[in-house]
Design a protein around this motif. Structure first.
Motif, PDB file in Angstrom:
ATOM      1  N   ILE A 257       7.585  -1.282  -9.275  1.00 16.19           N
ATOM      2  CA  ILE A 257       6.347  -1.038 -10.031  1.00 16.19           C
ATOM      3  C   ILE A 257       6.366   0.328 -10.720  1.00 16.19           C
ATOM      4  N   GLY A 258       6.905   1.346 -10.018  1.00 14.88           N
ATOM      5  CA  GLY A 258       6.987   2.682 -10.610  1.00 14.88           C
ATOM      6  C   GLY A 258       7.756   2.653 -11.929  1.00 14.88           C
ATOM      7  N   GLU A 259       8.865   1.929 -11.909  1.00 12.62           N
ATOM      8  CA  GLU A 259       9.699   1.793 -13.107  1.00 12.62           C
ATOM      9  C   GLU A 259       8.926   1.071 -14.224  1.00 12.62           C
ATOM     10  N   MET A 260       8.145   0.055 -13.819  1.00 13.50           N
ATOM     11  CA  MET A 260       7.366  -0.694 -14.803  1.00 13.50           C
ATOM     12  C   MET A 260       6.340   0.211 -15.477  1.00 13.50           C
ATOM     13  N   ILE A 261       5.693   1.051 -14.668  1.00 14.86           N
ATOM     14  CA  ILE A 261       4.675   1.945 -15.239  1.00 14.86           C
ATOM     15  C   ILE A 261       5.338   2.939 -16.190  1.00 14.86           C
ATOM     16  N   ALA A 262       6.537   3.387 -15.841  1.00 14.10           N
ATOM     17  CA  ALA A 262       7.250   4.314 -16.730  1.00 14.10           C
ATOM     18  C   ALA A 262       7.495   3.662 -18.087  1.00 14.10           C
ATOM     19  N   LYS A 263       7.878   2.390 -18.070  1.00 15.97           N
ATOM     20  CA  LYS A 263       8.095   1.661 -19.338  1.00 15.97           C
ATOM     21  C   LYS A 263       6.783   1.534 -20.104  1.00 15.97           C
ATOM     22  N   TRP A 264       5.707   1.271 -19.373  1.00 17.21           N
ATOM     23  CA  TRP A 264       4.390   1.139 -20.002  1.00 17.21           C
ATOM     24  C   TRP A 264       4.010   2.455 -20.699  1.00 17.21           C
ATOM     25  N   ARG A 265       4.339   3.563 -20.059  1.00 21.51           N
ATOM     26  CA  ARG A 265       4.039   4.868 -20.667  1.00 21.51           C
ATOM     27  C   ARG A 265       4.813   5.046 -21.957  1.00 21.51           C
ATOM     28  N   GLU A 266       5.975   4.396 -22.052  1.00 20.09           N
ATOM     29  CA  GLU A 266       6.746   4.486 -23.297  1.00 20.09           C
ATOM     30  C   GLU A 266       6.098   3.660 -24.400  1.00 20.09           C
ATOM     31  N   GLY A 267       5.091   2.879 -24.050  1.00 19.63           N
ATOM     32  CA  GLY A 267       4.359   2.141 -25.078  1.00 19.63           C
ATOM     33  C   GLY A 267       4.511   0.634 -25.017  1.00 19.63           C
ATOM     34  N   TYR A 268       5.114   0.098 -23.946  1.00 18.94           N
ATOM     35  CA  TYR A 268       5.221  -1.360 -23.819  1.00 18.94           C
ATOM     36  C   TYR A 268       3.952  -1.929 -23.189  1.00 18.94           C
ATOM     37  N   ASP A 269       3.559  -3.110 -23.638  1.00 24.77           N
ATOM     38  CA  ASP A 269       2.342  -3.734 -23.117  1.00 24.77           C
ATOM     39  C   ASP A 269       2.646  -4.733 -22.019  1.00 24.77           C
ATOM     40  N   VAL A 270       3.856  -5.287 -22.031  1.00 23.98           N
ATOM     41  CA  VAL A 270       4.270  -6.214 -20.981  1.00 23.98           C
ATOM     42  C   VAL A 270       5.632  -5.753 -20.485  1.00 23.98           C
TER      43      VAL A 270
ATOM     44  N   SER B  40       0.838  -1.204   0.000  1.00 24.47           N
ATOM     45  CA  SER B  40       0.000   0.000   0.000  1.00 24.47           C
ATOM     46  C   SER B  40       0.867   1.245   0.000  1.00 24.47           C
ATOM     47  N   ARG B  41       1.968   1.178   0.761  1.00 24.12           N
ATOM     48  CA  ARG B  41       2.848   2.349   0.819  1.00 24.12           C
ATOM     49  C   ARG B  41       3.395   2.659  -0.573  1.00 24.12           C
ATOM     50  N   VAL B  42       3.843   1.597  -1.262  1.00 30.38           N
ATOM     51  CA  VAL B  42       4.380   1.791  -2.615  1.00 30.38           C
ATOM     52  C   VAL B  42       3.302   2.312  -3.562  1.00 30.38           C
ATOM     53  N   LEU B  43       2.115   1.706  -3.499  1.00 28.18           N
ATOM     54  CA  LEU B  43       1.055   2.069  -4.440  1.00 28.18           C
ATOM     55  C   LEU B  43       0.555   3.489  -4.181  1.00 28.18           C
ATOM     56  N   ASP B  44       0.461   3.880  -2.900  1.00 26.80           N
ATOM     57  CA  ASP B  44      -0.003   5.227  -2.571  1.00 26.80           C
ATOM     58  C   ASP B  44       0.976   6.285  -3.049  1.00 26.80           C
ATOM     59  N   ALA B  45       2.230   5.912  -3.143  1.00 27.90           N
ATOM     60  CA  ALA B  45       3.247   6.890  -3.549  1.00 27.90           C
ATOM     61  C   ALA B  45       3.293   7.069  -5.064  1.00 27.90           C
ATOM     62  N   LEU B  46       2.630   6.172  -5.805  1.00 27.02           N
ATOM     63  CA  LEU B  46       2.659   6.283  -7.265  1.00 27.02           C
ATOM     64  C   LEU B  46       1.854   7.491  -7.726  1.00 27.02           C
ATOM     65  N   ALA B  47       2.297   8.119  -8.797  1.00 25.63           N
ATOM     66  CA  ALA B  47       1.558   9.260  -9.335  1.00 25.63           C
ATOM     67  C   ALA B  47       1.703   9.267 -10.845  1.00 25.63           C
ATOM     68  N   ASP B  48       0.714   9.838 -11.525  1.00 27.37           N
ATOM     69  CA  ASP B  48       0.834   9.966 -12.974  1.00 27.37           C
ATOM     70  C   ASP B  48       1.687  11.199 -13.277  1.00 27.37           C
ATOM     71  N   PRO B  49       2.031  11.427 -14.559  1.00 29.25           N
ATOM     72  CA  PRO B  49       2.957  12.528 -14.860  1.00 29.25           C
ATOM     73  C   PRO B  49       2.440  13.893 -14.387  1.00 29.25           C
ATOM     74  N   GLU B  50       1.119  13.999 -14.194  1.00 26.30           N
ATOM     75  CA  GLU B  50       0.612  15.281 -13.710  1.00 26.30           C
ATOM     76  C   GLU B  50       0.544  15.328 -12.196  1.00 26.30           C
ATOM     77  N   GLY B  51       1.098  14.309 -11.553  1.00 20.33           N
ATOM     78  CA  GLY B  51       1.177  14.330 -10.099  1.00 20.33           C
ATOM     79  C   GLY B  51      -0.056  13.824  -9.380  1.00 20.33           C
ATOM     80  N   ARG B  52      -1.028  13.323 -10.154  1.00 19.62           N
ATOM     81  CA  ARG B  52      -2.226  12.779  -9.482  1.00 19.62           C
ATOM     82  C   ARG B  52      -1.969  11.352  -9.022  1.00 19.62           C
ATOM     83  N   PRO B  53      -2.513  10.980  -7.869  1.00 19.29           N
ATOM     84  CA  PRO B  53      -2.319   9.611  -7.399  1.00 19.29           C
ATOM     85  C   PRO B  53      -2.993   8.609  -8.332  1.00 19.29           C
ATOM     86  N   ILE B  54      -2.517   7.387  -8.321  1.00 24.88           N
ATOM     87  CA  ILE B  54      -3.067   6.341  -9.174  1.00 24.88           C
ATOM     88  C   ILE B  54      -3.980   5.455  -8.336  1.00 24.88           C
ATOM     89  N   ALA B  55      -5.179   5.224  -8.857  1.00 25.17           N
ATOM     90  CA  ALA B  55      -6.114   4.353  -8.140  1.00 25.17           C
ATOM     91  C   ALA B  55      -5.638   2.907  -8.241  1.00 25.17           C
TER      92      ALA B  55
END
Ligand code: UDP
Ligand code: MG
Length: 330
Positions: free
Chosen positions: A116-129, A32-47
Motif C-alpha cells: 500500500i505504501g508503494e501504491m500511495i507513492a505512485k498516487w502522489r506522482e499523479g496516478y488515479d488508479v 492495522s500495523r501496515v496502516l499505522d506505519a504509513l506517513a505523508d511526506p511530512e512524516g504525519r500519520p495517515i488517517a
C-alpha cells in the motif's frame, strides 16, 4: 492551496468477506500495523478506516468484526441481507467508503498490504488508479493459471477497454475514480471491467502473491466461468456480432459447394451417395445455430436483469458506518 497529494485526508480499505470468521482477526492485526506505519511526506500519520462488507456470511464473521470494531473504532462494517457475490459486495464498499483514497483488498492476505505504501507513492506522482499485479501466480494451481491466462487474452481481444493481466481487485483508487464507479448504473458489476472503462491515469505495482492464510477459496471453476461471462458480456458485444460473419462465411462456402455439385452432376450424373456430407453439414449448422442462440440468450438475459433496475445489494446492518444517504439528508 496545498497540494492535495501531499496529505491524505482519509484512506479507506474495503474488504468483502464471506464466511471468513478465522481470517478477520489476523487481517486486522496485520493491516492495522501496515496502516499505522504509513506517513505523508511530512512524516504525519495517515488517517484510515477499514470497512468490511459481510456478503451474507453464515458463520460468525460479523461477531469477529464487531469484536474488532469494539477494540478500534476505525474498523467498521456493512452486512448485506444475503450473499450478493463479491462484485456486489465491493460495490457496497465503494458506495460507503469515505476516504480520499479507497483500497479494495481480500481478507485472505494473498495480496500483501505492505504494498500500500508503494501504491500511495505512485498516487502522489499523479496516478488515479494503482493496481497490484501478481508477479507470479505459482500459488495458484496450473489449471487456474492457464484458464486465467486464456480469459485475460479473450477479454482483451474482444473488448476495447483492456483489463491489466493478472491484476486482481487489490488496487488504490482515487476519489475521482470512485465517484465515476458510483455513478455507473449497471447491475452487472464486473469490477475490473468498470475500473478499466473509467480511464484516468493508471499504473501498476508488482508483488508476489501468497497462499491463502486461513480458510478456503470461495471460487470454484463454475463461479469463475460465470464471472468470465459477466466480464465479457458487459465489456463487449463482439460475441453477438460475430454470427453475421460466421453466417456469411458459411453461406459463401455453401454457394461454392452448390456450384461444385451442380457441375459435377452435369458431368458425371447424379448418384445417391452423400449421406455423410449431409449429416456433417446438418449437425455442424445445428451446432453453430444453437451456440449463437445461446450467446444471444446470455445478452438478452442480462438486458432483462438490467431493466428490472433492482438494487445491486441490500444492507441489513451497519457497525460504525453511517448510511451515506442519511448523511446527505442531515
Ligand atoms: N467473497 C465475497 N463474496 C463471495 C465470495 C467471496 O465477499 O460470494 C470474498 C472472500 O471472503 C474474500 C474475497 O472475496 O475476501 C476473495 O475470495 P477468495 O479468496 O475465496 O477468492 P480467490 O482468491 O480464491 O480468487
Ligand atoms: Mg483469495
Amino acid at each position: 492551496m496545498s497540494d492535495p497529494h501531499l496529505s491524505v485526508p482519509l484512506l479507506s480499505v474495503i474488504v468483502p468477506v464471506k464466511d471468513e470468521e478465522d481470517a478477520i482477526a489476523p487481517f486486522v492485526t496485520r493491516m492495522s500495523r501496515v496502516l499505522d506505519a504509513l506517513a505523508d511526506p511530512e512524516g504525519r500519520p495517515i488517517a484510515w478506516e477499514i470497512l468490511f462488507v459481510d456478503d451474507g456470511s453464515s458463520d460468525r464473521t460479523m461477531a469477529a468484526i464487531l469484536l474488532a470494531h469494539e477494540a478500534d473504532a476505525r474498523i467498521s462494517a456493512l452486512s448485506l441481507s444475503r450473499n450478493f457475490g463479491k462484485e456486489a459486495a465491493l460495490s457496497a464498499g465503494i458506495d460507503n467508503a469515505r476516504g480520499q483514497l479507497v483500497i479494495p483488498i481480500d481478507v485472505d492476505m494473498q495480496d500483501p498490504p505492505e504494498v500500500i505504501g508503494e501504491m500511495i507513492a505512485k498516487w502522489r506522482e499523479g496516478y488515479d488508479v494503482v493496481y497490484g499485479v501478481r508477479r507470479n501466480r505459482m500459488t495458484d494451481s496450473l489449471p487456474k493459471r492457464l484458464t486465467a491466462d486464456l480469459y485475460y487474452r479473450a477479454h482483451n481481444w474482444l473488448s476495447k477497454d483492456k483489463i491489466p493481466e493478472h491484476a486482481g481487485d487489490f488496487r488504490l483508487l482515487d476519489r475521482r475514480v470512485v465517484e465515476v464507479i458510483k455513478r455507473m448504473p449497471e447491475r452487472n458489476r464486473f469490477m475490473k471491467g468498470l475500473f478499466a472503462w473509467s480511464g484516468f491515469r493508471q499504473t501498476a505495482v508488482e508483488y508476489d502473491r501468497a497462499e491463502r492464510a486461513v480458510g478456503t477459496t470461495k471460487f470454484n471453476y463454475w463461479k469463475l466461468w460465470q464471472l468470465a461471462i459477466d466480464g465479457i458480456t458487459s465489456a463487449s458485444t463482439a460475441p453477438l456480432r460475430v454470427w453475421s460473419y460466421v453466417g456469411a462465411l458459411i453461406a459463401v462456402i455453401a454457394l461454392v459447394y452448390a456450384v461444385f455439385i451442380g457441375v459435377r452432376t452435369l458431368i458425371y450424373g447424379a448418384d445417391v451417395a452423400g449421406y455423410p456430407s449431409l449429416m456433417v453439414a446438418t449437425l455442424f449448422l445445428g451446432g453453430v445455430q444453437l451456440l449463437s442462440l445461446g450467446i444471444l440468450g446470455e445478452y438478452v438475459g442480462r438486458i432483462l436483469v438490467e431493466t428490472k433496475k433492482r438494487p445491486i445489494y441490500i444492507v441489513r446492518d451497519r457497525i460504525g458506518c453511517p448510511d451515506p444517504e442519511a448523511r446527505d439528508l442531515a
